[in-house]
Enzyme design. Sequence first.
Site, mmCIF file in Angstrom:
data_model
loop_
_atom_site.group_PDB
_atom_site.id
_atom_site.type_symbol
_atom_site.label_atom_id
_atom_site.label_comp_id
_atom_site.label_asym_id
_atom_site.label_seq_id
_atom_site.Cartn_x
_atom_site.Cartn_y
_atom_site.Cartn_z
ATOM 1 N N GLY A 167 -27.671 128.077 16.889
ATOM 2 C CA GLY A 167 -28.313 127.279 17.935
ATOM 3 C C GLY A 167 -28.550 128.088 19.189
ATOM 4 N N TRP A 185 -28.638 131.161 19.546
ATOM 5 C CA TRP A 185 -29.530 132.298 19.342
ATOM 6 C C TRP A 185 -30.942 131.911 19.802
ATOM 7 C CZ3 TRP A 185 -33.747 132.204 15.847
ATOM 8 C CH2 TRP A 185 -34.511 133.370 15.872
ATOM 9 N N HIS A 186 -31.318 130.636 19.610
ATOM 10 C CA HIS A 186 -32.657 130.195 20.013
ATOM 11 C C HIS A 186 -32.822 130.189 21.530
ATOM 12 C CE1 HIS A 186 -32.666 128.593 15.855
ATOM 13 N NE2 HIS A 186 -33.931 128.884 15.911
ATOM 14 N N GLY A 187 -31.730 130.104 22.267
ATOM 15 C CA GLY A 187 -31.822 130.086 23.718
ATOM 16 C C GLY A 187 -30.483 129.687 24.293
ATOM 17 N N PHE A 217 -38.455 134.352 20.571
ATOM 18 C CA PHE A 217 -37.041 134.504 20.221
ATOM 19 C C PHE A 217 -36.706 135.960 19.987
ATOM 20 C CE2 PHE A 217 -37.999 130.109 18.800
ATOM 21 C CZ PHE A 217 -37.286 129.491 19.802
#
Lengths: 475, 79
Positions: free
Chosen positions: A321, A323-325, A475
């Site tokens: 999760g 990693w997406h932001g 990303f």
Amino acid sequence: MAFSDLRYLLVLGIVTLIVHAIPQGAPRLLATAFISLLFYVSLNPGTWYVLVAVATLAYFSGLVLSRVPEGRARGMLFAALLTATLLPLLFFKYAATAYHLLPPDGDLAVRWSTMANIILPIGISFYSFLAAGYVIDVFVGSQPAERNAIRFGAVMFFFPHLTAGPIERARHLLPQLGNLGVFNYERAVTGLRAILTGLFLKIVVADTLAPYVDAVYSAPRNHGAVDLALATIYFSFQVYADFAGYSLIAIGSARLLGIELTINFMQPWLSQNLPDYWRRWHISLSSWFRDYVFMPLQFQARRWGKYGLAGALVFTFVLVGIWHGAGFNFAVFGLIHGALVAFSTLTFARRDRFWRSRVPRPVLLVLRATTTFLIVTLTFILFRASGLREALWIYKALFTGAEGVRTVALTKPLIAIAAVIAYDLLVTWAKDAKPFPVWLRWSGYYAAVACIVSAMIQHVSQASSNVQQFIYFKF
Amino acid sequence: MSNFETRVQNVFREVFDNPDLNIYREMQAKHVVGWDSLNHITLIMTLEETFKVKFSTREVMGFQNVGEMMDSLRGKLPA
């Protein structure tokens, strides 16, 4: 120049010819690495050096780890090298967030003020994961260190996977370098077909759906529950068509050059449950986290049985999760998926027995795919909304049936969605079917080209919704 | 097939619930129905219990096929 830009096809054609024409061996590898790097610099002129730095670090990390004898020192060295490999990713990804978390008028905030404007180098996640995976593989012994810097550079810089994946493993690409620029009819044909399918998914489906989703999500509070529901469902198909389309163009481009990349999507909207969904969606990312985060964690926690398994799953998905932001919405997205995957895994056998004995198989297939789609789509609100607060507002509006006139169109988006579902069913069904006759195949290709061209003309004529950037570039 | 290999094969048959499963050195997860990341840990744990050994995380991450798994296991057993 994005993959869906028609100039890219021209460049790809020229590059394919050059790579095939240059003598095999070191010259061809060097040319591929060099052309790839030029491609990357043209996309990312500001921070291309980060790629070169990460690749160089990974190369030397492999060499060093292969020479240091077993022992505690090697473990510590590995931890330091792995951290260094991932540091640029952490820095570029989370620096701006770290800045916003600082008190607004502190001294530190002034000194860091430039960080808020840092632009994420394109593809940094994807090449950092490739580099980190390689360092881990050399450490655990599943991949010998690559001594030849040209071979390593050709893999790290290989342009088809560079900007948005699929996230590759060095151990998957290195053994294939002998095929680079070696013409193979079957591979070239399937490559061209993948590119055509990818362009169709991106330009005809994703870019058609995008303006409808944007119109609602740019100001969700101006819309009622029906608009929000439609835009949310459209977004699920948009992001799938966008990213699966991108991945297919990447895979097709690599095939023209003789290299087979990892398959990234396997009809995720036909998934039968949540664990199944994660085996079909962004496969190169989920398998990376499975191999390098989940399995080591679960192994460490194996004595705690079910609780160890659930804990490892939740931890892994929270990482996926964020990693997406860096936002809370992404952390909550990961938390929900981790909890649901753990629940689904631990209770699957019992639920499966229950439903199988009561519901006929074809009905169950459709019901399960629909339920899985709806669950994932609801969690995608966290992903598409501007933050956690807005996402919560949208959930409330959806579940309380907020009133409002429907402004979102139905016909065009539903045709686009029907096209994706038809494609997914066709791919699933065609796996066991005889190849289609030539006339049917070519009618399909011409129809796809016609759809792509007419969609492009439409997108350009509606100046506001030109060809859109790929969602996963950020990303 | 040695006695050792037969014992390893029995563990595989039990874990994957397939009495006809025959293991070979080059065999990988993709060749066995049901060998996913969850069953992988069950397999490792059953091997640990059956042979009274312990694997490290690093060893487990490094296994590329059944052969490497057996070599590592044999190395842990008293000669």
